[in-house]
Each structure stands twice: as structure tokens, then as C-alpha cells.
Write an enzyme that holds these catalytic residues in place. Structure first.
Site, PDB file in Angstrom:
ATOM      1  N   GLY A  33      21.434 -17.376  -4.610  1.00  0.00           N
ATOM      2  CA  GLY A  33      21.280 -18.657  -5.302  1.00  0.00           C
ATOM      3  C   GLY A  33      21.450 -18.468  -6.801  1.00  0.00           C
ATOM      4  O   GLY A  33      21.591 -17.339  -7.291  1.00  0.00           O
ATOM      5  N   SER A  34      21.416 -19.578  -7.532  1.00  0.00           N
ATOM      6  CA  SER A  34      21.718 -19.516  -8.967  1.00  0.00           C
ATOM      7  C   SER A  34      20.644 -18.756  -9.746  1.00  0.00           C
ATOM      8  O   SER A  34      20.957 -18.104 -10.748  1.00  0.00           O
ATOM      9  CB  SER A  34      21.880 -20.931  -9.528  1.00  0.00           C
ATOM     10  OG  SER A  34      20.706 -21.690  -9.307  1.00  0.00           O
ATOM     11  N   GLY A  89      15.119 -16.546  -5.049  1.00  0.00           N
ATOM     12  CA  GLY A  89      14.784 -17.899  -5.482  1.00  0.00           C
ATOM     13  C   GLY A  89      14.150 -18.690  -4.356  1.00  0.00           C
ATOM     14  O   GLY A  89      13.897 -18.160  -3.270  1.00  0.00           O
ATOM     15  N   ASP A  91      13.661 -23.141  -2.915  1.00  0.00           N
ATOM     16  CA  ASP A  91      13.908 -24.577  -3.132  1.00  0.00           C
ATOM     17  C   ASP A  91      12.613 -25.326  -3.386  1.00  0.00           C
ATOM     18  O   ASP A  91      12.601 -26.304  -4.131  1.00  0.00           O
ATOM     19  CB  ASP A  91      14.646 -25.152  -1.920  1.00  0.00           C
ATOM     20  CG  ASP A  91      15.976 -24.462  -1.727  1.00  0.00           C
ATOM     21  OD1 ASP A  91      16.813 -24.552  -2.639  1.00  0.00           O
ATOM     22  OD2 ASP A  91      16.158 -23.786  -0.698  1.00  0.00           O
ATOM     23  N   GLY A 104      20.971 -22.705  -0.101  1.00  0.00           N
ATOM     24  CA  GLY A 104      22.303 -22.080  -0.132  1.00  0.00           C
ATOM     25  C   GLY A 104      22.754 -21.608   1.239  1.00  0.00           C
ATOM     26  O   GLY A 104      23.831 -21.026   1.381  1.00  0.00           O
ATOM     27  N   GLU A 110      17.922 -13.763   4.129  1.00  0.00           N
ATOM     28  CA  GLU A 110      16.837 -13.709   3.135  1.00  0.00           C
ATOM     29  C   GLU A 110      15.498 -13.438   3.813  1.00  0.00           C
ATOM     30  O   GLU A 110      14.670 -12.680   3.305  1.00  0.00           O
ATOM     31  CB  GLU A 110      16.779 -15.021   2.351  1.00  0.00           C
ATOM     32  CG  GLU A 110      17.945 -15.197   1.393  1.00  0.00           C
ATOM     33  CD  GLU A 110      17.998 -16.573   0.772  1.00  0.00           C
ATOM     34  OE1 GLU A 110      18.588 -16.685  -0.307  1.00  0.00           O
ATOM     35  OE2 GLU A 110      17.484 -17.543   1.358  1.00  0.00           O
TER      36      GLU A 110
HETATM   37  C1  5RP Z   1      19.482 -19.744  -0.634  1.00  0.00           C
HETATM   38  C2  5RP Z   1      18.122 -19.966  -1.171  1.00  0.00           C
HETATM   39  C3  5RP Z   1      17.986 -20.058  -2.648  1.00  0.00           C
HETATM   40  O1  5RP Z   1      17.123 -19.062  -3.079  1.00  0.00           O
HETATM   41  C4  5RP Z   1      17.434 -21.410  -2.981  1.00  0.00           C
HETATM   42  O2  5RP Z   1      18.326 -22.384  -2.479  1.00  0.00           O
HETATM   43  C5  5RP Z   1      17.273 -21.580  -4.505  1.00  0.00           C
HETATM   44  O3  5RP Z   1      18.531 -21.594  -5.099  1.00  0.00           O
HETATM   45  P1  5RP Z   1      18.693 -21.835  -6.656  1.00  0.00           P
HETATM   46  O4  5RP Z   1      18.100 -20.671  -7.349  1.00  0.00           O
HETATM   47  O5  5RP Z   1      20.186 -21.968  -6.861  1.00  0.00           O
HETATM   48  O6  5RP Z   1      17.960 -23.131  -6.987  1.00  0.00           O
HETATM   49  O7  5RP Z   1      17.141 -20.077  -0.470  1.00  0.00           O
HETATM   50  O8  5RP Z   1      19.471 -19.741   0.762  1.00  0.00           O
END
Ligand code: 5RP
Length: 232
Positions: A33-34, A89, A91, A104, A110
Site C-alpha cells: 500500500g501507499s 499499513g 484501512d 489493495g 499480508e
Molecule cells: C493492502 C492493505 C493496505 O495496507 C491498506 O489498504 C492501506 O493502504 P494505504 O497505505 O495505501 O492507505 O491492506 O491490502
């Protein structure tokens, strides 16, 4: 690297704070993720400066590509007995540090990597802190084989569930070739019960509830400060 502002600065600041938990000799899981991208870039810079001897494994193809670009040594998860630390990261993060992940679509790997880690540190900007999980649609990864049947079983648990996540003109496919269903549940009152009900559906590969897995959350602000949030 261009200096970010706002939420992006919060993500970078949280990632920088997580870097302070990395020591030479560690086996490390790299999230996706970002926000995790910031950690990977900062880790790469730190390795390039020298003196940090670590072995890493990535939780997605995207992270793998970025880590290689940043000069981070990577190995397959199966090469490790255990990982010392994973930095990832999220959500949503609730006061108990229970999480929704999978925005993501990487939550299967993960979760496997997090479960293999002695510590899971979550890095995020402030927008991810919530009093109760569920405003963010819960990602549920399902096998493509028999997806219609699985969706009907899923609907019995969480209500109507459209297959709406797209990857171009087609349904989105995860790195493992599965669909992701984004379940709009609203406030999740009993996350363990929901997690158990979802896991019991044949065809559900993994859901995005990460319960009792995170040891701490490092939260970055748009002003460029970060704080260590512990379970309450
Ligand atoms: C991907 C994830 C990410 O960690 C989550 O979506 C957070 O992403 P971001 O740092 O871009 O907000 O769980 O599967």
C-alpha cells in the site's frame, strides 16, 4: 524524493518512526500500500547508507518490485522460520488495534506474513483511526471457481455483495488470482463472530479482519509528527 504534504506527510512520518524499530540481523516483512511504500523507500535509503544487515520478504508483487528498485534484499517467506517484525499499513484501526486491511487486495499474503511475525507494526495517517470498524467496506477474497455460490453464502452473512472491484474492464484479481468482494457492512459489533462466520464459508480464501495481530500503531499527522498508539 519529493517532500510530501498533508496525509502523505503523515504516512511518511509514521514510516520513518517504524524505521526506528529495525535492527541489524532482523528478518522483516514488508507490507503493501501507499504507506508501506514509504517504509520500503526509507528502508532502502537506510540500507544504501550502509550498516544495516537485514533479510526481507514482501507481501505483494508491487512491494516486491519497489523493494528491488530500492536495493532491499528479498527472500521467499518460506526461507524464514519466523520474522522478527512486519511493518504494514491498514484501512481502519480501532482502539484495540484490530484492523480492516485489504484495500489493495493483498490481505491474504499480508495476513500470512503478519501471522509469521513476532511483531506487527501498523503505520498510517490519522484518517485510519476509527472508534468502530466497518465504515470501510470489508475486503473478502474468494476463489474464482464457484464464485457465484460463494457470493450467495457470503450474502447470507453480510447482506448483498456485488462483485464490483475492477482491474481495468475485468473483475480485479489478486496476486493469487482470486476475486475480492468489498462488503459494505457498516459498524461491526462483533468482529470475532463475523471473522469466524466468513472463514467458515467454503470458497472464502481470506477476509480483511486482522484481529489481535498488531502490537502497535504508529500514526502520522499532516504536520509531520508521529505518535505511538497502544491498545486500549
Ligand atoms: C493492502 C492493505 C493496505 O495496507 C491498506 O489498504 C492501506 O493502504 P494505504 O497505505 O495505501 O492507505 O491492506 O491490502
Amino acid at each position: 524524493m519529493t517532500e510530501p504534504t498533508g496525509a502523505e506527510l503523515g504516512k511518511k512520518t509514521a514510516a520513518a518512526m517504524a524505521l526506528g524499530h529495525v535492527r541489524s540481523g532482523m528478518a522483516l516483512g514488508l507490507g503493501s500500500g501507499s504507506t508501506a511504500d514509504w517504509f520500503v523507500r526509507l528502508l532502502g535509503e537506510r540500507i544504501m547508507r550502509g550498516g544495516l544487515d537485514i533479510a526481507c520478504t514482501a507481501t505483494s508483487k508491487r512491494t516486491e518490485t519497489l523493494a528491488r528498485e530500492c536495493g532491499i534484499p528479498l527472500r521467499a517467506l518460506d526461507d524464514f522460520d519466523r520474522l522478527d517484525l512486519t511493518v504494514d499499513g491498514a484501512d481502519e484501526i480501532d482502539p484495540a488495534l484490530d484492523l480492516i486491511k485489504g484495500g489493495g487486495g493483498c490481505h491474504l499474503i499480508e495476513k500470512i506474513v503478519a501471522a509469521a511475525s513476532d511483531n506487527l507494526i501498523i503505520i498510517a495517517d490519522e484518517s485510519k483511526l476509527v472508534p468502530v470498524l466497518g465504515a470501510f467496506p470489508l475486503p473478502v477474497e474468494i476463489a474464482t471457481l464457484g464464485w457465484g455460490t460463494t457470493m450467495r453464502r457470503l450474502a447470507e452473512v453480510v447482506g448483498d455483495v456485488p462483485l464490483e472491484r475492477r482491474g481495468g474492464n475485468d473483475p480485479f484479481l489478486t496476486d493469487e488470482g482470486n476475486y475480492v468482494i468489498d462488503c459494505r457492512i457498516g459498524s461491526i459489533d462483533d468482529a470475532p463472530a463475523l471473522a469466524a462466520a466468513l472463514s467458515a464459508i467454503p470458497g472464502v480464501v481470506e477476509h480483511g479482519l486482522f484481529l489481535g495481530m498488531a502490537s502497535r500503531a504508529l500514526i502520522g499527522s499532516p504536520e509531520g509528527t508521529a505518535r505511538d498508539v497502544r491498545k486500549t
